[in-house]
Design an enzyme around this catalytic site. Structure first.
Site, PDB file in Angstrom:
ATOM      1  N   ILE A 174      -9.982 -26.592   0.482  1.00  0.00           N
ATOM      2  CA  ILE A 174     -11.017 -26.879   1.477  1.00  0.00           C
ATOM      3  C   ILE A 174     -11.586 -25.588   2.059  1.00  0.00           C
ATOM      4  O   ILE A 174     -10.936 -24.548   2.016  1.00  0.00           O
ATOM      5  CB  ILE A 174     -10.481 -27.741   2.643  1.00  0.00           C
ATOM      6  CG1 ILE A 174      -9.370 -26.960   3.395  1.00  0.00           C
ATOM      7  CG2 ILE A 174      -9.982 -29.085   2.150  1.00  0.00           C
ATOM      8  CD1 ILE A 174      -8.893 -27.639   4.670  1.00  0.00           C
ATOM      9  N   GLY A 227       3.235   6.408   7.975  1.00  0.00           N
ATOM     10  CA  GLY A 227       4.615   6.594   7.515  1.00  0.00           C
ATOM     11  C   GLY A 227       5.545   5.505   8.012  1.00  0.00           C
ATOM     12  O   GLY A 227       6.589   5.247   7.418  1.00  0.00           O
ATOM     13  N   ASN A 228       5.161   4.832   9.121  1.00  0.00           N
ATOM     14  CA  ASN A 228       5.941   3.700   9.628  1.00  0.00           C
ATOM     15  C   ASN A 228       5.747   2.450   8.771  1.00  0.00           C
ATOM     16  O   ASN A 228       6.534   1.498   8.854  1.00  0.00           O
ATOM     17  CB  ASN A 228       5.552   3.354  11.065  1.00  0.00           C
ATOM     18  CG  ASN A 228       6.306   4.166  12.091  1.00  0.00           C
ATOM     19  OD1 ASN A 228       5.726   4.955  12.818  1.00  0.00           O
ATOM     20  ND2 ASN A 228       7.616   3.979  12.154  1.00  0.00           N
ATOM     21  N   SER A 229       4.685   2.424   7.980  1.00  0.00           N
ATOM     22  CA  SER A 229       4.381   1.248   7.165  1.00  0.00           C
ATOM     23  C   SER A 229       5.570   0.858   6.289  1.00  0.00           C
ATOM     24  O   SER A 229       6.132   1.695   5.582  1.00  0.00           O
ATOM     25  CB  SER A 229       3.170   1.522   6.271  1.00  0.00           C
ATOM     26  OG  SER A 229       2.008   1.693   7.031  1.00  0.00           O
ATOM     27  N   MET A 288     -12.759 -24.346   5.765  1.00  0.00           N
ATOM     28  CA  MET A 288     -12.327 -24.864   7.065  1.00  0.00           C
ATOM     29  C   MET A 288     -12.815 -24.013   8.225  1.00  0.00           C
ATOM     30  O   MET A 288     -13.262 -22.876   8.056  1.00  0.00           O
ATOM     31  CB  MET A 288     -10.802 -24.978   7.099  1.00  0.00           C
ATOM     32  CG  MET A 288     -10.072 -23.715   6.696  1.00  0.00           C
ATOM     33  SD  MET A 288      -8.299 -23.963   6.458  1.00  0.00           S
ATOM     34  CE  MET A 288      -7.797 -22.357   5.844  1.00  0.00           C
ATOM     35  N   HIS A 295       0.811  -1.219   0.000  1.00  0.00           N
ATOM     36  CA  HIS A 295       0.000   0.000   0.000  1.00  0.00           C
ATOM     37  C   HIS A 295       0.849   1.277   0.000  1.00  0.00           C
ATOM     38  O   HIS A 295       0.355   2.356  -0.310  1.00  0.00           O
ATOM     39  CB  HIS A 295      -0.983   0.005   1.180  1.00  0.00           C
ATOM     40  CG  HIS A 295      -0.385   0.291   2.518  1.00  0.00           C
ATOM     41  ND1 HIS A 295      -0.051  -0.706   3.416  1.00  0.00           N
ATOM     42  CD2 HIS A 295      -0.061   1.452   3.125  1.00  0.00           C
ATOM     43  CE1 HIS A 295       0.439  -0.165   4.508  1.00  0.00           C
ATOM     44  NE2 HIS A 295       0.449   1.145   4.370  1.00  0.00           N
ATOM     45  N   ASP A 350       0.408  -7.683   1.563  1.00  0.00           N
ATOM     46  CA  ASP A 350       0.723  -6.260   1.646  1.00  0.00           C
ATOM     47  C   ASP A 350       2.232  -6.032   1.639  1.00  0.00           C
ATOM     48  O   ASP A 350       2.764  -5.218   2.396  1.00  0.00           O
ATOM     49  CB  ASP A 350       0.099  -5.620   2.897  1.00  0.00           C
ATOM     50  CG  ASP A 350       0.149  -4.090   2.855  1.00  0.00           C
ATOM     51  OD1 ASP A 350       0.204  -3.530   1.756  1.00  0.00           O
ATOM     52  OD2 ASP A 350       0.172  -3.470   3.925  1.00  0.00           O
TER      53      ASP A 350
END
Length: 424
Positions: A322, A259-261, A324, A148, A178
């Protein structure tokens, strides 16, 4: 001529000063005649105050700083110093349409009269995030960040910790995890980060988050916290709000802000244990602000994903085929009467349905089978099963241990189905 002007101005200034001095002298003289006694007393008082103040100043001891009693570097400081140079800012540049300016319109200039096009596209900073340099190979260095952070970019730049700005190339992205991989020239890169086994994390362990909260202005900021949970299941969505499924993430109370992302979550040995991805700021049922709940993608997941992004530019995930359910969501009575599993089995994944022509079908899995191990590793919930599958690539063979009609069975099956095949 300019010199003359300066001289004339200077002369005027001196004349004004003389006139001012005369006026001041007259005023002082009148004040002395009208109130001489008060003036004298005031003068004496002023002189005494000056002498007293001077005496106090000369006898006072000046304040100074002392050497710190903290000797050596703390574990946190050492960890930060080991990794900080490998953490960068990632700048997402996007095209902005610039129509004819209001200034031109005000004076009647239109697109037909302009010598240039009425609109043009320029690149501007759309968003900023963080990234981690994890590898150099030949003349290139590779950076992992969040998908992102780079989404919808027309160009990308990377700001190194020393202020050097580099042009970056997008190598691959994966919206489900991500994660994204960038590449820059390696000649300015001084350090790379090391990944640690995130499966060895312990709740309560001290960690540091390094990144660029609120953008490049606060680049290479560090915050400290603990591991709040080693495996937390959270619903993930893309930038458009589309659900991407459940993600298994690390929960921490280290401060994580916009901004830490894409930045690093590290242990006290300076090793990366996760890539910071999101912060829980509010709940779906209330408007209350939530503090101290940040999440990071575990390093084991990161390594699996970036290895594929480097070589293929995308991720192909194997699937069993499957639907689940966690065993813990089934009542104890139903576990015994319907699933027919012993009370000693406290974790696992219940098969609710099987898709045709998938590894699960070839394996002979049936509704109400309970998967308890993959390749000998205990499976306690759907997150464990997903992690076990995603640790493999298409074409790998795995061992699946399950309870079927009350009996334990272990069989091998080849992973030939992609998750994209099931979603199409």
């Amino acid at each position: 001529m300019l010199g003359l002007d300066r001289k004339t101005h200077s002369d005027d200034t001196r004349a004004d000063k003389k006139n001012s001095l005369v006026k001041v002298g007259v005023v002082a003289l009148v004040a002395g005649l009208v109130g001489g006694g008060a003036g004298a007393a005031g003068l004496t008082y002023f002189m005494n105050e000056t002498e007293t103040g001077s005496t106090l100043t000369s006898n006072s001891t000046p304040v100074k700083v002392s050497d710190t009693n903290v000797k050596g570097s703390s574990a946190a400081t050492k960890a930060f110093n080991k990794t900080s140079a490998a953490v960068v800012s990632v700048i997402n540049l996007q095209k902005q349409d610039d129509s004819i300016s209001g200034y031109d319109t005000l004076f009647g200039e239109s697109s037909s009269s302009s010598s240039s096009s009425s609109s043009s596209s320029s690149l501007e900073t759309a968003s900023e995030g963080s990234g981690v340099i994890y590898k150099t190979s030949g003349k290139y260095a590779y950076i992992v960040t969040n998908n992102h952070v780079v989404e919808d970019s027309n160009a990308l730049q990377v700001l190194l910790s020393d202020g050097t700005k580099l042009t970056a190339k997008l190598i691959g992205t994966d919206d489900i995890s991500d994660l994204a991989v960038l590449r820059v020239k390696a000649d300015k890169v001084t350090d790379v980060a090391e990944f640690a086994n995130s499966n060895e994390l312990k709740t309560g362990e001290t960690v540091l988050a390094i990144g660029s909260p609120m953008g490049t202005e606060y680049a290479t900021s560090v915050t400290q916290g603990i591991i709040s949970a080693t495996k937390r299941e959270v619903e993930s969505t893309d930038e458009d709000g589309n659900e991407l499924g459940t993600a298994t993430v690390i929960q921490t109370d280290a401060a994580i802000n916009s901004g830490n992302s894409g930045g690093a979550l590290i242990n006290l040995a300076g090793q990366v244990v996760g890539i910071n991805s999101m912060k829980l700021s509010s709940t779906s049922t209330s408007e209350a602000t939530v503090e101290g709940m940040g999440f990071a993608i575990p390093s084991n997941t990161v390594v699996t994903i970036i290895n594929q992004l480097e070589t293929k530019g995308k991720v192909e995930r194997p699937a069993l085929g499957i639907k689940m359910l966690d065993l813990s969501e089934v009542s104890v009575s139903d576990q015994s009467s319907i699933l027919d599993v012993p009370s000693s089995v406290t974790g696992g994944v219940v098969v609710m349905s099987v898709v045709k022509n998938t590894p699960a079908a070839k394996l002979g899995l049936e509704k109400y089978d309970v998967i308890t191990k993959i390749d000998g590793k205990t499976i306690t919930d759907t997150g464990d099963l997903r992690d076990a599958l995603y640790a493999h690539k298409l074409g790998d063979t795995i061992k699946v241990t399950r309870y079927h009609n009350g009996k334990v069975q272990t069989s091998e099956v080849k992973l030939t189905t992609k998750t994209s095949d099931l979603n199409s």
